[in-house]
Write an enzyme that holds these catalytic residues in place. Structure first.
Site, PDB file in Angstrom:
ATOM      1  N   SER A   1       5.235   3.035 -15.578  1.00  0.00           N
ATOM      2  CA  SER A   1       4.158   3.433 -16.489  1.00  0.00           C
ATOM      3  C   SER A   1       2.838   3.503 -15.737  1.00  0.00           C
ATOM      4  CB  SER A   1       3.995   2.397 -17.618  1.00  0.00           C
ATOM      5  OG  SER A   1       5.222   2.158 -18.272  1.00  0.00           O
TER       6      SER A   1
ATOM      7  N   ASN B   1      -3.971   2.028 -13.658  1.00  0.00           N
ATOM      8  CA  ASN B   1      -3.063   1.099 -12.983  1.00  0.00           C
ATOM      9  C   ASN B   1      -1.632   1.619 -13.126  1.00  0.00           C
ATOM     10  OD1 ASN B   1      -2.253  -1.320 -11.667  1.00  0.00           O
ATOM     11  ND2 ASN B   1      -1.610  -2.139 -13.653  1.00  0.00           N
TER      12      ASN B   1
ATOM     13  N   ASP C   1      -1.989  -5.221 -18.172  1.00  0.00           N
ATOM     14  CA  ASP C   1      -0.919  -4.232 -18.341  1.00  0.00           C
ATOM     15  C   ASP C   1      -0.863  -3.679 -19.765  1.00  0.00           C
ATOM     16  OD1 ASP C   1      -0.171  -4.683 -15.674  1.00  0.00           O
ATOM     17  OD2 ASP C   1       1.192  -6.302 -16.238  1.00  0.00           O
TER      18      ASP C   1
ATOM     19  N   GLY D   1       0.784  -1.240   0.000  1.00  0.00           N
ATOM     20  CA  GLY D   1       0.000   0.000   0.000  1.00  0.00           C
ATOM     21  C   GLY D   1       0.811   1.281   0.000  1.00  0.00           C
ATOM     22  N   SER D   2       2.090   1.221  -0.406  1.00  0.00           N
ATOM     23  CA  SER D   2       2.882   2.460  -0.366  1.00  0.00           C
ATOM     24  C   SER D   2       2.413   3.461  -1.421  1.00  0.00           C
ATOM     25  CB  SER D   2       4.383   2.163  -0.526  1.00  0.00           C
ATOM     26  OG  SER D   2       4.677   1.749  -1.842  1.00  0.00           O
ATOM     27  N   ASN D   3       1.964   2.971  -2.572  1.00  0.00           N
ATOM     28  CA  ASN D   3       1.424   3.912  -3.568  1.00  0.00           C
ATOM     29  C   ASN D   3       0.129   4.536  -3.073  1.00  0.00           C
ATOM     30  OD1 ASN D   3       2.936   4.099  -6.284  1.00  0.00           O
ATOM     31  ND2 ASN D   3       3.097   1.936  -5.716  1.00  0.00           N
TER      32      ASN D   3
ATOM     33  N   HIS E   1       2.455   0.369 -13.244  1.00  0.00           N
ATOM     34  CA  HIS E   1       3.260  -0.834 -13.486  1.00  0.00           C
ATOM     35  C   HIS E   1       4.741  -0.447 -13.466  1.00  0.00           C
ATOM     36  CE1 HIS E   1       3.875  -4.922 -14.840  1.00  0.00           C
ATOM     37  NE2 HIS E   1       4.787  -4.451 -15.679  1.00  0.00           N
TER      38      HIS E   1
ATOM     39  N   MET F   1      -3.688  -7.047  -6.807  1.00  0.00           N
ATOM     40  CA  MET F   1      -3.171  -8.251  -7.451  1.00  0.00           C
ATOM     41  C   MET F   1      -4.285  -9.237  -7.855  1.00  0.00           C
ATOM     42  SD  MET F   1      -0.112  -7.323  -7.395  1.00  0.00           S
ATOM     43  CE  MET F   1       0.873  -8.737  -7.884  1.00  0.00           C
TER      44      MET F   1
HETATM   45  C1  GRF Z   1       4.085  -1.416  -7.302  1.00  0.00           C
HETATM   46  O1  GRF Z   1       5.405  -1.703  -7.699  1.00  0.00           O
HETATM   47  C2  GRF Z   1       3.178  -1.291  -8.501  1.00  0.00           C
HETATM   48  O2  GRF Z   1       3.813  -0.784  -9.626  1.00  0.00           O
HETATM   49  C3  GRF Z   1       2.753  -2.719  -8.734  1.00  0.00           C
HETATM   50  O3  GRF Z   1       2.609  -3.264  -7.445  1.00  0.00           O
HETATM   51  C4  GRF Z   1       3.469  -2.581  -6.536  1.00  0.00           C
HETATM   52  C5  GRF Z   1       2.622  -2.129  -5.384  1.00  0.00           C
HETATM   53  O4  GRF Z   1       3.371  -1.592  -4.323  1.00  0.00           O
HETATM   54  N1  GRF Z   1       1.548  -2.762  -9.548  1.00  0.00           N
HETATM   55  P1  GRF Z   1       2.638  -0.884  -3.107  1.00  0.00           P
HETATM   56  O5  GRF Z   1       1.624  -1.891  -2.537  1.00  0.00           O
HETATM   57  O6  GRF Z   1       1.946   0.348  -3.609  1.00  0.00           O
HETATM   58  O7  GRF Z   1       3.700  -0.573  -2.096  1.00  0.00           O
END
Ligand code: GRF
Length: 191
Positions: free
Chosen positions: A138, A109, A147, A13-15, A111, A94
């Site tokens: 991307s 999304n 993707d 969940g860092s994004n 990637h 996922m």
């Molecule tokens: C990221 O590298 C993203 O590009 C991919 O999954 C990873 C998720 O990381 N789709 P986080 O859970 O956001 O830390």
């Protein structure tokens, strides 16, 4: 103009955290952005704790409770409709999505490669091991093809001679955290 976004995640969940910190309840380019929902399919996702820390409610919809991928997708779509979401953000979500989701939800999304190179779950390792001199991230619209949807933003970084995979991966994630909020703003403006 109000813009309501939802974030779907499965793990770290860092994004998601970067997006919330950067965009939630912010006025950006004439839009007032609200993260109205975060949803995970994984009851053990580390990101749930991040939501708690950030004071954002998180809903768990465990995919294992559903007989088919379509039934799971229907439940997600129903939640998104309930929250009147304008744009859905996949951030490390996922699950393979079916047409039930893809054809009724506008989603982005992220990637960790320069698409169309290195699609799939091992993008960071494959891009690290490739002979290419650059790597990158991307952001694309979600389509029927994994993707494979239309690109909305992409940025490259130079590889560093002798760099280990952990350091490389950390640089990729840092780039993701910078790029994704900007790409979301771009997509929101285009709605
Ligand atoms: C990221 O590298 C993203 O590009 C991919 O999954 C990873 C998720 O990381 N789709 P986080 O859970 O956001 O830390």
């Amino acid at each position: 103009m109000k813009r309501r976004i939802a974030i779907l995640f499965s793990g770290n969940g860092s994004n998601m955290e970067a997006i919330i910190r950067e965009l939630h309840q912010k006025e950006v380019e004439g839009m007032s952005i609200e993260v109205v929902a975060t949803i995970t399919n994984n009851p053990n996702a580390r990101g749930i704790e991040r939501c708690e820390r950030l004071g954002i409610p998180c809903e768990v919809i465990d995919h294992r409770a559903f007989e088919t991928r379509e039934a799971f997708d229907e439940a997600i779509v129903a939640r998104l409709k309930n929250h009147k979401v304008d744009l859905t953000i996949l951030a490390g979500f996922m699950r393979i999505l079916t047409p039930v989701f893809v054809h009724s939800v506008k989603a982005l999304n992220i990637h960790p490669s320069l698409l169309p190179l290195f699609k799939g779950a091992h993008a960071i390792k494959e891009s690290y091991e490739s002979p290419m001199k650059v790597a990158g991230v991307s952001v694309h619209y979600v389509s029927d093809e994994l993707d494979g949807g239309e690109l909305i933003a992409q940025e490259a970084i130079a590889k560093i001679e002798g760099e280990g995979i952990e350091a490389f991966e950390a640089r990729i994630h840092a780039l993701e955290h910078r790029l994704y909020p900007r790409a979301i703003i771009q997509a929101l403006k285009a709605l």
